[in-house]
Design an enzyme around this catalytic site. Structure first.
Site, PDB file in Angstrom:
ATOM      1  N   CYS A 123      -5.071  -2.571  -4.193  1.00 13.57           N
ATOM      2  CA  CYS A 123      -5.671  -1.564  -3.307  1.00 13.57           C
ATOM      3  C   CYS A 123      -7.199  -1.666  -3.248  1.00 13.57           C
ATOM      4  O   CYS A 123      -7.824  -1.070  -2.373  1.00 13.57           O
ATOM      5  CB  CYS A 123      -5.269  -0.169  -3.750  1.00 13.57           C
ATOM      6  SG  CYS A 123      -3.493   0.002  -3.968  1.00 13.57           S
ATOM      7  N   HIS A 248     -10.048   4.989  -1.630  1.00  9.05           N
ATOM      8  CA  HIS A 248      -8.667   4.520  -1.490  1.00  9.05           C
ATOM      9  C   HIS A 248      -7.767   5.738  -1.374  1.00  9.05           C
ATOM     10  O   HIS A 248      -7.915   6.711  -2.110  1.00  9.05           O
ATOM     11  CB  HIS A 248      -8.285   3.664  -2.702  1.00  9.05           C
ATOM     12  CG  HIS A 248      -6.833   3.326  -2.725  1.00  9.05           C
ATOM     13  ND1 HIS A 248      -6.172   2.889  -1.609  1.00  9.05           N
ATOM     14  CD2 HIS A 248      -5.904   3.376  -3.714  1.00  9.05           C
ATOM     15  CE1 HIS A 248      -4.898   2.685  -1.904  1.00  9.05           C
ATOM     16  NE2 HIS A 248      -4.709   2.974  -3.179  1.00  9.05           N
ATOM     17  N   ASN A 278       0.099   5.800   1.081  1.00 15.73           N
ATOM     18  CA  ASN A 278      -0.742   4.803   0.423  1.00 15.73           C
ATOM     19  C   ASN A 278      -0.475   3.443   1.063  1.00 15.73           C
ATOM     20  O   ASN A 278       0.610   2.889   0.916  1.00 15.73           O
ATOM     21  CB  ASN A 278      -0.408   4.774  -1.076  1.00 15.73           C
ATOM     22  CG  ASN A 278      -1.267   3.789  -1.850  1.00 15.73           C
ATOM     23  OD1 ASN A 278      -1.913   2.912  -1.277  1.00 15.73           O
ATOM     24  ND2 ASN A 278      -1.277   3.933  -3.167  1.00 15.73           N
TER      25      ASN A 278
END
Ligand code: COA
Length: 323
Positions: A123, A248, A278
């Site tokens: 990520c 993030h 996500n």
């Protein structure tokens, strides 16, 4: 190729500006809501919203297809042609194939005849890519396409309560180019990893994501705080100087917990998590695109990108935005 001398290194330390000249984003059409998940999972919309901040995520599409779509929009936004791009960096955890990388296929679709490689830092990958792009500008390149893209539905078990509620697909892209010295600038950055935590979030070949959610949560808050502080210290800035933080998008509670110590406010935070879930390497450029379209970033603004992910990896970068 933007110039014939794109590969000729410039002397290091020169005052080369850094500008995100265009951004673009792509999400697949198919929406998977929390309510949809309740059809086969022992969960509720309320639980998922409260514990994560997620309302829905997108599934379908491919990493190369979503990358191409986002990149086309970024090129148009920057007002540049495929032939102006000197390098393609594609940050992804879910490439189309184990080999070759997905970036060459994306470059082909875009008509870009330049170097193209995948970057795997989970990520944190897109922020790693941004910093790599700055290095390539210093090496003499003029314009780099930095994409973050995922088709996480290929490695997510949507029957697993721990992971199936979180992950989705998407892509975001940015055209990074040299700016007038003193205008746009990469003010500071911090990249890190701690391989002692490889086991808390991983997927084996042919497998799906396995996660120790509580430990990931704990580590994420810690490394976000550390990395943001390191970048601010390097740039001689404090939380008050940052106009917008683009973190993030994993779990809104992770962001809120990290912000407590850092002194950031949610008002100055770009979030798209509720409708994307996500999306790993795509999440920061997706939120950037959204913030930009909403008119939340102006010339001269100080913008922080802040990511963490499997590895554990983390990355932050502070940019003086140039229009
Ligand atoms: N729906 C409903 N209930 C659930 C559930 C779900 N999807 N998942 C767990 N529960 C239940 C558990 O059974 C437990 O019940 P109990 O108290 O009766 O035993 C309770 O909710 C708490 O479970 P727990 O696993 O402690 O939940 P949590 O608060 O840690 O939340 C995550 C789970 C996954 C949402 C959270 O740990 C998280 O977001 N971690 C970070 C993950 C992340 O960001 N990963 C990506 C990094 S890039």
């Amino acid at each position: 190729m933007a110039t014939d001398t794109a590969n000729a290194p410039r002397p290091m330390g020169g005052p080369w500006g850094f500008k995100i000249a265009g951004v673009g984003a792509a999400l697949p059409e198919k929406i998977l809501t929390n309510e949809d998940l309740t059809a086969w999972m022992d969960t509720t919309d309320e639980w998922i919203r409260e514990r994560t901040g997620i309302e829905e995520r997108r599934i379908g599409g491919s990493t190369s297809g979503l990358s191409t779509e986002a990149a086309q929009l970024a090129l148009a936004d920057a007002g540049v042609e495929a032939s102006d791009i000197d390098q393609v960096i594609l940050a992804t955890t879910s490439p189309d194939h184990i080999c070759p990388g997905t970036a060459p296929a994306v470059a082909r679709e875009l008509g870009i005849l330049a170097g193209a490689f995948d970057l795997q830092a989970a990520c944190s990958g897109w922020v790693y890519g941004l910093v790599m792009a700055n290095g390539l500008l210093l090496q003499g390149m003029d314009r780099i396409l930095v994409i973050g893209a995922e088709s996480l539905d290929r490695i997510t078990d949507y029957h697993d309560r721990g992971t199936g509620i979180l992950f989705g697909n998407g892509a975001g892209a940015a055209v990074v180019e040299r700016a007038e010295p003193g205008h746009g600038e990469l003010l500071s950055w911090d990249l890190g990893s701690n391989g002692n935590y490889v086991h808390i979030l991983y997927a084996d070949h042919g497998g799906v994501l396995q996660m120790d959610g509580k430990e990931v949560f704990r580590q994420a808050v810690t490394v976000m705080q550390r990395s943001a502080t390191a970048s601010m210290d390097k740039a001689g800035l404090t939380a008050d100087d940052i106009d917008l933080v683009i973190p993030h998008q994993a779990n809104v509670r992770i962001v809120e917990s990290a912000w407590k110590k850092l002194g950031f406010s949610m008002d100055k935070t770009a979030m798209v998590l509720a409708r994307t879930g996500n999306t790993s390497a795509a999440s920061i450029p997706l939120a950037l695109d959204d913030a930009r379209r909403a008119g939340r970033i102006s010339d001269g603004d100080i913008v922080m990108f802040l990511g963490f992910g499997a590895g554990m990896t983390w990355a932050s970068a502070i940019v003086r935005w140039a229009e």
